[in-house]
Design an enzyme around this catalytic site. Sequence first.
Site, PDB file in Angstrom:
ATOM      1  N   GLU A  78      21.661  44.451 -30.782  1.00  0.00           N
ATOM      2  CA  GLU A  78      20.788  43.361 -31.241  1.00  0.00           C
ATOM      3  C   GLU A  78      20.209  42.628 -30.037  1.00  0.00           C
ATOM      4  O   GLU A  78      20.363  41.428 -29.888  1.00  0.00           O
ATOM      5  CB  GLU A  78      21.554  42.381 -32.131  1.00  0.00           C
ATOM      6  CG  GLU A  78      21.725  42.878 -33.529  1.00  0.00           C
ATOM      7  CD  GLU A  78      22.488  41.888 -34.395  1.00  0.00           C
ATOM      8  OE1 GLU A  78      23.374  41.208 -33.871  1.00  0.00           O
ATOM      9  OE2 GLU A  78      22.189  41.813 -35.579  1.00  0.00           O
ATOM     10  N   GLU A 120      21.766  45.217 -41.483  1.00  0.00           N
ATOM     11  CA  GLU A 120      22.601  44.077 -41.866  1.00  0.00           C
ATOM     12  C   GLU A 120      21.924  43.244 -42.939  1.00  0.00           C
ATOM     13  O   GLU A 120      20.969  42.524 -42.664  1.00  0.00           O
ATOM     14  CB  GLU A 120      22.919  43.195 -40.648  1.00  0.00           C
ATOM     15  CG  GLU A 120      23.835  43.868 -39.651  1.00  0.00           C
ATOM     16  CD  GLU A 120      24.399  42.889 -38.617  1.00  0.00           C
ATOM     17  OE1 GLU A 120      24.283  41.664 -38.798  1.00  0.00           O
ATOM     18  OE2 GLU A 120      24.956  43.383 -37.626  1.00  0.00           O
TER      19      GLU A 120
END
Length: 862
Positions: free
Chosen positions: A154, A223
């Site tokens: 990320e 996610e």
Amino acid sequence: MKKKLSSMASSFIFFFVLCFTLCLAGNVSYDSRSLIINGERNLLISAAIHYPRSVPAMWPELIKTAKEGGVDVIETYVFWNVHQPTSPSEYHFDGRFDLVKFVKIVQQAGMYLILRIGPFVAAEWNFGGIPVWLHYVNGTVFRTDNYNFKVENEYGYYEGDYGEGGKRYAAWAAQMAVSQNTGVPWIMCQQFDAPPSVINTCNSFYCDQFKPIFPDKPKIWTENWPGWFQTFGAPNPHRPAEDVAFSVARFFQKGGSVQNYYMYHGGTNFGRTAGGPFITTSYDYEAPIDEYGLPRLPKWGHLKELHKAIKLCEHVLLKSKPLNLSLGPSQEADVYADASGGCVAFLANIDDKNDKIVEFRNVSYHLPAWSVSILPDCKNVVYNTAKKSFSAAQGVTSQTALVEMVPDNLRPEKASKALKWEVFAEKAGVWQEPDFIKNGFVDHINTTKDTTDYLWYTTSMVVGENEEFLKKGSHPVLLIESKGHALHAFVNQELQGSASGNGTHPPFKFENPISLKAGKNEIALLSMTVGLQNAGSFYEWVGAGLTSVKIKGFNNDTIDLSSYNWTYKIGLQGEKLGIYKPDGVNSVNWAATSEPPKMQPLTWYKAILDPPAGNEPVGLDMLHMGKGIAWLNGEEIGRYWPRKSSVHEKCVKECDYRGKFMPDKCFTGCGQPTQRCFQRVDRVADPQILEILDPVDLKLFVNLKPIDSAQRPLYHVPRSWFKPSGNLLVIFEEKGGDPTKITFSRRKMSSICALIAEDYPLADRKALQEAGSKNSNNKAPVHLKCPQNTHLSAVKFASFGTPTGKCGSYSEGECHDPNSISVVEKACLNKSECTVELTEENFDKGLCPDFTRKLAVEAVCS
Ligand SMILES: *[C@@H]1O[C@H](CO)[C@@H](O)[C@H](O)[C@H]1NC(C)=O
Ligand SMILES: *[C@@H]1O[C@H](CO)[C@@H](O)[C@H](O)[C@H]1NC(C)=O
Ligand SMILES: *[C@@H]1O[C@H](CO)[C@@H](O)[C@H](O)[C@H]1NC(C)=O
Ligand SMILES: *[C@@H]1O[C@H](CO)[C@@H](O)[C@H](O)[C@H]1NC(C)=O
Ligand SMILES: *[C@@H]1O[C@H](CO)[C@@H](O)[C@H](O)[C@H]1NC(C)=O
Ligand SMILES: *[C@@H]1O[C@H](CO)[C@@H](O)[C@H](O)[C@H]1NC(C)=O
Ligand SMILES: *[C@@H]1O[C@H](CO)[C@@H](O)[C@H](O)[C@H]1NC(C)=O
Ligand SMILES: *[C@@H]1O[C@H](CO)[C@@H](O)[C@H](O)[C@H]1NC(C)=O
Ligand SMILES: *[C@@H]1O[C@H](CO)[C@@H](O)[C@H](O)[C@H]1NC(C)=O
């Protein structure tokens, strides 16, 4: 906002390999529509379950419950710092850290696995999953083009902070991954400049509008946050099941191919694994499977029905291109029609306030606000994301349940009569030899290197006899500034006060009157970390510990102790000697007392116990303790801290699922300890703690009062940590509590419930038929299923007619079929699962034709 959100957000991982367990036989490739496994296209539902956040004894059931919930793939990070906690030459792959065993259980369940290799994982995990020792390897800089550090996750929002090094590093990471030739595709999530060799993916509450950078990549959502994590001292966030379902349905409506719930089972941050600062020991995440391993109803069931509906559409969705059409200002349909006549439609109402009747292919459909209806044949609605307990035309029946935490006093060993607490007092300040003496302050983390939460800063000062405050009996004021995270201040072995920062602001100031005597005074300041920073740019450099100590109120005003000599001691004596472990417990002399001391700081307590009765999951109630760490049989339960959130936070009475979700949209528990559960006080004489699993329904529990006794902070103690007898419970209490009030609680599904309604009164059927409606009055059955190894042993309530209320508090309405209970008993008693049809054979044919009739059932499993 997006940036802020992501920096708050859970796991930011950038990088993960799709390593399917069918790897050996499997050939995983992809195109713009989907992953292709052994030549077959798939739409995949994936579920994050992190192996160290539960215990091996729970893994098979967790994975089975996920599979039953319609999940195809289990996803987990790899947590480097549990495997090599202290040095590069030491490995741990046992117990909770047995990754290989976990993967094999997934394989045995016939499921796929997504492995997010990290090593940087964020994940609300201590130091983002990187061992702290790496920070002290000379020349290491995290998250950039640095020889010692080449791992990521990320990264997109932070890359810019690292300049050219960041760019080079991202390119290197992709190149390194692909060159491994694993035979499965690689993914980078939240990576906005991912190279064409990897698939960039989306992490957010909604990803329907997400487009991969390159048109040959499938649309993957790594996610989807079905809830949120918690920090000590903050209220409890909730994401309604209807909104989670809405986001998932929208994603598949708009061409999505893989969707992963982060988390599907959140679990527990055992020991000191919680990241931070201040992330709670519970990592429940309001996930579809709760921290204790039970399905969270109705969320789990509502999503299971959604997965079923999507799978009904899978074939057509993968074989056709969508055609979108407007059904109104905020209403739209996406229609997938394949060559062989298959047709799937998603009808969405994005209006966050108003329900809407839309016309689609000459049929009217009722679309609740902020909802999606799924029509696997372009005609019949099998699922609507906003309809939880009630049925749509074909019926979505989501079972609900009441889960209670049944208090269970600590049980002494069989032989003895009363529970015997023994205590060991930890000294305030340096025990044995000091670690070092230094002028001024050191950084806390640089000093402990996170081998412990605790660091003593001690010094002494002489107070002259002629100080005014001695004569007046007044108190000088101790002023402390700290970078974080928390502090207890002792003078002459007496606790003077405590202070701490919070999850959004770790630094804090301490200001408290203190008692000083004439002559020499010992000042001992216990500085604590509460989980290390787990994400962000340059996060490894964030420090902790004291920066300034002054005392004001002397004749000559303020004395600055900051430049004094300070004597340092790392950790506690009890920690050093391992007195919380069976093999270290006898290395100190424990004092046996008939009444253990209460409200006494720096106290170790131990007791030998039998396990709680039954076989349900266990919670430890620490409401009457202050702050500290607990262990059972040497296993670290974790940090406990009944820290309350502010009453001034914005809590809601009702959680409105409509409209865009943010973590602060729907808070409950203002003014209560963050890690806690609710108590229901209405029912029987013996007050029991009941928790309705879906907080959205809390409002319906009129008797559920946030009273003081409701604030029971519970900490998960896995059943498998208990022995049949002779269990060693050890508590280290920092500031003072009452150990005699510590109890266990068993998490029990006390009732299961289901409620289903017909769509309209019988009297309207004819009119509707005449109007040519294709909607037939609902005939969906009520379906009840008991938890594992239990059977339906009693029907507490059943009413066909117009029952009112909710699970746990149903009552008969004016219209009631008196045979209801016997019909349900006949179908269900002694079975582990059963179905009751809403047919006229079962129930009174002509009963109240002018009402929308319902069947409500509450039953007990045992
Ligand atoms: C794997 O599948 C792809 C696409 O289906 C195909 O082009 C490729 O030849 C296969 N590779 C192997 C090793 O079977
Ligand atoms: C760390 O590296 C720097 C630069 O290479 C060197 O000057 C220094 O001596 C090293 N320190 C240690 C403790 O090895
Ligand atoms: C269909 O989708 C396209 C692309 O997202 C969008 O621009 C267009 O407005 C949509 N049309 C309707 C009728 O919703
Ligand atoms: C809807 O009704 C119109 C007018 O009656 C008709 O022309 C059209 O074919 C119908 N469409 C569908 C999909 O049935
Ligand atoms: C955290 O602490 C800061 C500084 O004391 C304060 O301004 C802020 O309101 C606190 N936040 C919460 C959520 O308590
Ligand atoms: C920790 O120590 C290192 C090396 O001495 C130093 O560069 C760093 O600034 C220290 N960190 C803090 C937060 O003081
Ligand atoms: C107060 O300060 C003065 C000047 O710095 C010093 O001479 C005196 O001794 C101090 N008194 C006490 C009580 O410390
Ligand atoms: C402070 O500590 C240093 C090193 O231990 C010592 O040399 C010095 O005398 C101490 N100073 C005072 C004021 O105690
Ligand atoms: C259920 O089981 C109990 C105990 O085994 C038995 O007494 C009872 O008759 C059974 N009831 C039905 C409806 O089968």
